[in-house]
Write a protein that holds these residues in place. Sequence first.
Motif, short mmCIF file in Angstrom:
data_model
loop_
_atom_site.label_atom_id
_atom_site.label_comp_id
_atom_site.label_asym_id
_atom_site.label_seq_id
_atom_site.Cartn_x
_atom_site.Cartn_y
_atom_site.Cartn_z
N PHE A 346 -6.97 8.56 -31.42
CA PHE A 346 -5.64 8.86 -30.90
C PHE A 346 -5.11 10.16 -31.53
N ASP A 347 -5.26 10.24 -32.84
CA ASP A 347 -4.72 11.39 -33.57
C ASP A 347 -5.35 12.70 -33.10
N ARG A 348 -6.67 12.61 -32.81
CA ARG A 348 -7.37 13.80 -32.33
C ARG A 348 -6.74 14.30 -31.02
N ILE A 349 -6.50 13.36 -30.12
CA ILE A 349 -5.94 13.73 -28.82
C ILE A 349 -4.53 14.27 -28.99
N PHE A 350 -3.77 13.63 -29.87
CA PHE A 350 -2.41 14.08 -30.13
C PHE A 350 -2.42 15.54 -30.63
N LYS A 351 -3.34 15.81 -31.55
CA LYS A 351 -3.43 17.17 -32.09
C LYS A 351 -3.83 18.17 -31.02
N GLU A 352 -4.73 17.72 -30.13
CA GLU A 352 -5.14 18.62 -29.05
C GLU A 352 -3.95 19.02 -28.19
N ARG A 358 -4.91 20.36 -24.87
CA ARG A 358 -4.27 19.61 -23.79
C ARG A 358 -2.85 20.13 -23.62
N PRO A 359 -2.25 19.90 -22.46
CA PRO A 359 -0.93 20.48 -22.21
C PRO A 359 0.17 19.75 -22.99
N GLY A 360 1.34 20.39 -23.11
CA GLY A 360 2.49 19.71 -23.70
C GLY A 360 3.05 20.42 -24.91
N GLY A 361 2.14 20.99 -25.76
CA GLY A 361 2.59 21.66 -26.97
C GLY A 361 3.45 22.88 -26.64
N LYS A 443 1.81 10.01 -24.28
CA LYS A 443 0.71 10.51 -23.46
C LYS A 443 -0.62 10.31 -24.16
N SER A 444 -0.68 10.67 -25.42
CA SER A 444 -1.94 10.58 -26.16
C SER A 444 -2.45 9.15 -26.23
#
Length: 614
Positions: A346-352, A358-361, A443-444
Amino acid sequence: MATMESLIGLVNRIQRACTVLGDYGGGDNTFSSLWEALPSVAVVGGQSSGKSSVLESIVGRDFLPRGSGIVTRRPLVLQLHKTEEGSQEYAEFLHLPRRKFTDFALVRKEIQDETDRITGKTKQISPVPIHLSIYSPNVVNLTLIDLPGLTKVAVEGQSDSIVQDIESMVRSYVEKPNSIILAISPANQDIATSDAIKLARDVDPAGDRTFGVLTKLDLMDKGTNAIDVLEGRSYRLQHPWVGVVNRSQADINKNVDMILARRKEREYFATSPDYGHLASKMGSEYLAKLLSKHLETVIRARIPSITSLINKSIDELESELDHLGRPIAVDAGAQLYTILELCRAFDRIFKEHLDGGRPGGDRIYGVFDNQLPAALRKLPFDRHLSLQNVRKVVSEADGYQPHLIAPEQGYRRLIEGALNYFRGPSEASVDAVHFVLKELVRKSIGETQELKRFPTLQAEIAGAANEALERFREDSKKTVIRLVDMESSYLTVDFFRRLPQEVEKAGNPAASANDRYTEGHFRRIGSNVSSYVGMVSETLKNTIPKAVVYCQVREAKQSLLNHFYTQIGKKEGKQLSQLLDEDPALMERRQQCAKRLELYKAARDEVDSVSWVR
Ligand code: GDP
Ligand code: MG
């Protein structure tokens, strides 16, 4: 010999696995492809031709219901497993797992009862097979299928369609190319009228998977013999015909045992004037060996296709398991490890999301680039620094004694009042980024495939992440407010030093003192304050994003779940497994899958090992 036994034993075990797992269809044409790749021996013949008797003598035990009339009314899939010399002989039914039958009279009774369970005590038939395994040192590894006998007319208590029904059922077993046909014909009937040969010729015209067995040689009319049939002159098959002498009904009634029956059969051939010269190629024991030998050849030829089928099944099962997720470990250590792995996924995806994979940041940058400057621009400084308000604030600050040179207190109050307005947009930036982060967590979690099966853990991670974000938000708010407060606690002296000194510029103290309370004076104060506030605004526009990123974004990247990790580190095994609870239906599917996979893998290993021993 060892290889042959291991080969056939292997097929037997795979077949057994297929039946245990329900990967076969019985008589309804839904055999699985693996089952279909494996050879089995089906016994075909007219009613009372001696099918069950032949099977029994191959097995070497009495356990089948035999007699006149329609006795075999459901297919019996009989799997023989050769066990070590001296080990106890026993039988086991698929429908009664874990019950070992050592008394074969009870096996016979169970076959009868189980037949009746589906068909009732009638003369009806059913295509639903009964599965029986026999473990014995005295058998060869074989899978045999006993089938109801072919008939010509329906008798009392049977439906008109019975003749056709039996034929279709038997046909469904023997038409598969994996089926080896044991075609039983009684010697006391003309071979031209044999139901077994008729059906076998239909489904195996070339005769390469048909074994002709002639029973009841002892019952032939005096003066006649079956030499023409046995030597292949009456009806030619690829494999030699085998004649057998089973126990008569009288023998059965007298409880003549198998050992005696076999000895009598051997004696019959050895002493027979007609068949003496064929004695070594006659009898039940010879038939059993012939079948095993043939099975070995067939299996050898099929090993490549069996291997590829097994590999295909393994691939399918592996990918299904990947889809379902691997089974969860049972011990606390491994469970903790699993949970941490899931958190990390999960954390990996959140960081992406934050770093841009990944979009959003980018929405965080949007807060700094649009939202914050817009909010700063909208602050009501015009009102705060209106002529009217400036006059009011400055006069109030002066009190009874108006200022002499510059309204120091007035400036300070005006500036302080203005800087207070910066709190709003600063806090709003913190909140805006907080909501972006919260949304990214949501999302993540949704995008973490591995978490899908664990709704409880999902909720826990979401809860923990949101709690952490809340803490970061508090901290961030304190920091940005502090930045604003710092601006008002010490003003940039330089700025004011650089302002043109009204006194000096005027050159005339008296005149300037008069001027002090004119509009122009207050307007100048207002505009000075305004440009100071503008300068502060520029500074905050830069420092607030730094504070927000430092307190919220960077923290979220570095330590979103840190608190959660320490918490689960303290949990007991039971609490850990609660975190990993999943849909029971899913668990069941996975267990099935895993069991199947294990069996197929074991089968593959075995195939690998036997296919090299030649
Ligand atoms: P199925 O209906 O084809 O299964 O036939 P069974 O095995 O039940 O045998 C029918 C009857 O024929 C039984 O009474 C057997 O004892 C008898 N029988 C079968 N084979 C022989 C044989 O080779 N010799 C003699 N004398 N009787 C046999
Ligand atoms: Mg029978």
